[in-house]
Design an enzyme around this catalytic site. Structure first.
Site, mmCIF file in Angstrom:
data_model
loop_
_atom_site.group_PDB
_atom_site.id
_atom_site.type_symbol
_atom_site.label_atom_id
_atom_site.label_comp_id
_atom_site.label_asym_id
_atom_site.label_seq_id
_atom_site.Cartn_x
_atom_site.Cartn_y
_atom_site.Cartn_z
ATOM 1 N N ASN A 10 0.879 -1.162 0.000
ATOM 2 C CA ASN A 10 0.000 0.000 0.000
ATOM 3 C C ASN A 10 0.915 1.210 0.000
ATOM 4 O OD1 ASN A 10 -1.755 2.080 0.452
ATOM 5 N ND2 ASN A 10 -2.462 1.375 2.461
ATOM 6 N N TRP A 11 1.021 1.832 -1.155
ATOM 7 C CA TRP A 11 1.972 2.950 -1.287
ATOM 8 C C TRP A 11 1.460 4.219 -0.601
ATOM 9 C CZ3 TRP A 11 4.382 2.877 -6.938
ATOM 10 C CH2 TRP A 11 5.046 1.652 -7.133
ATOM 11 N N LYS A 12 0.180 4.232 -0.234
ATOM 12 C CA LYS A 12 -0.432 5.407 0.401
ATOM 13 C C LYS A 12 -0.193 6.660 -0.453
ATOM 14 C CE LYS A 12 -0.231 3.052 4.785
ATOM 15 N NZ LYS A 12 -0.185 3.127 6.244
ATOM 16 N N HIS A 95 -9.568 1.233 4.401
ATOM 17 C CA HIS A 95 -8.337 1.382 5.176
ATOM 18 C C HIS A 95 -8.622 2.299 6.373
ATOM 19 C CE1 HIS A 95 -4.286 2.456 6.362
ATOM 20 N NE2 HIS A 95 -3.881 1.377 5.716
ATOM 21 N N GLU A 97 -7.036 4.640 7.577
ATOM 22 C CA GLU A 97 -6.779 6.062 7.311
ATOM 23 C C GLU A 97 -7.974 6.707 6.612
ATOM 24 O OE1 GLU A 97 -3.007 5.390 5.388
ATOM 25 O OE2 GLU A 97 -2.184 4.784 7.317
ATOM 26 N N GLU A 167 -5.729 -5.026 10.061
ATOM 27 C CA GLU A 167 -4.705 -4.036 10.372
ATOM 28 C C GLU A 167 -5.028 -3.336 11.683
ATOM 29 O OE1 GLU A 167 -2.559 -2.798 6.464
ATOM 30 O OE2 GLU A 167 -4.203 -1.423 6.828
ATOM 31 N N GLY A 173 2.317 2.020 10.830
ATOM 32 C CA GLY A 173 3.292 3.101 10.737
ATOM 33 C C GLY A 173 3.979 3.426 12.051
ATOM 34 N N SER A 213 3.176 -2.511 10.199
ATOM 35 C CA SER A 213 4.619 -2.634 10.430
ATOM 36 C C SER A 213 5.193 -3.994 10.018
ATOM 37 C CB SER A 213 4.957 -2.314 11.889
ATOM 38 O OG SER A 213 4.545 -0.992 12.203
ATOM 39 N N GLY A 234 2.805 -1.264 4.259
ATOM 40 C CA GLY A 234 2.901 0.169 3.985
ATOM 41 C C GLY A 234 4.332 0.574 3.718
ATOM 42 N N GLY A 235 4.967 1.145 4.726
ATOM 43 C CA GLY A 235 6.315 1.708 4.588
ATOM 44 C C GLY A 235 7.314 0.815 3.863
#
Ligand code: 13P
Length: 249
Positions: A10-12, A95, A97, A167, A173, A213, A234-235
């Site tokens: 997920n590149w966000k 998601h 977010e 999640e 994150g 994470s 993510g990251g």
């Protein structure tokens, strides 16, 4: 039949179109795999160049969101048909977010899930509890509520083909991964919930990812759990490390 693992990035809100193409090229040799499905969920503006960049590889492209209406006066939104026509196969829905910052609720997400299926997209439906909810002991009640409401009117066959991502919000994150036991426990709880609403065959078929994470160091242990069928990353999906997560074995 064993479920095939699925590892999705997920590149966000990261990567301009030119950066996105560069990253896709850099990752190309690292994410090759015969045994794992690999997906890049990218910002809307990166979809067309990334679809082009991964052509002929094992990588599928996903979107990070979509709107449920067919077309019309919804300034700024993107439809399921637009995604499908651009070569998208998956779409992340719900998601945390989006639930949190953009106030997406389960009634809206239910419409989005149904529309995604109608357009031939595979939803990656996210669910997860806050730290406060975990500490209150209502994690599974909360997640069952999310799953049940987001899947109203969705058929067993559709659910069998979709992806659900667990999640925990407190692990996103933060560098704080859920323990393997915590992740497995909730992923199993989600599968049990699907068995209750639908049946055992549907529960055995739906793929459930863990997200929060995930990195090259913890992926192998997480993905070895019986109810964890891969990860939503993510990251670490923006780095060469993503190749190590895909090839965790
Ligand atoms: P991180 O891997 O950066 O914690 O993000 C997880 C996530 O939100 C994936 O959707």
């Amino acid at each position: 039949m064993a479920r095939r693992k699925i590892v999705a990035g997920n590149w966000k809100m990261n990567m301009t179109p030119s950066e996105a193409v560069k990253l896709a090229e850099e990752l190309k040799p690292l994410v090759q795999s015969d045994s794992v499905d690999v997906v890049y969920c990218v910002p809307a503006i990166d979809i067309i160049p990334v679809v082009e960049a991964v052509k002929g590889t094992n990588v599928a492209v996903g979107a990070e969101n979509m709107y449920f209406e067919e077309k019309g006066a919804f300034t700024g939104e993107i439809s399921a048909a637009m995604l499908k026509d651009a070569g998208v196969q998956y779409v992340i829905l719900g998601h945390s977010e989006r639930r949190d910052y953009f106030k997406e609720d389960d009634a809206l997400l239910n419409k989005k899930v149904k529309k995604a299926f109608e357009a031939g997209l595979t939803p990656i439906l996210c669910c997860g509890e806050s730290l406060e909810q975990r500490e209150m002991g209502v994690t599974m009640d909360w997640i069952r509520f999310q799953i049940k409401s987001d899947l109203v009117g969705v058929s067993a066959d559709q659910v069998a083909s979709m992806v659900i991502a667990y999640e925990p919000i407190w692990a996103i994150g933060t560098g704080k991964t859920a323990t393997t036991e915590q992740a497995q426990e909730v992923c199993k709880g989600i599968r049990d919930c699907i068995a209750e609403i639908y049946d055992d065959a549907t529960a055995a078929s739906v793929r459930i990812q863990y997200g929060g994470s995930v990195n090259a160091g913890n992926a192998a242990e997480l993905f070895a759990q019986s109810d964890i069928d891969g990860g939503l990353v993510g990251g670490a999906s923006l780095k060469p490390d993503f190749g190590k997560i895909v090839n965790y074995q």
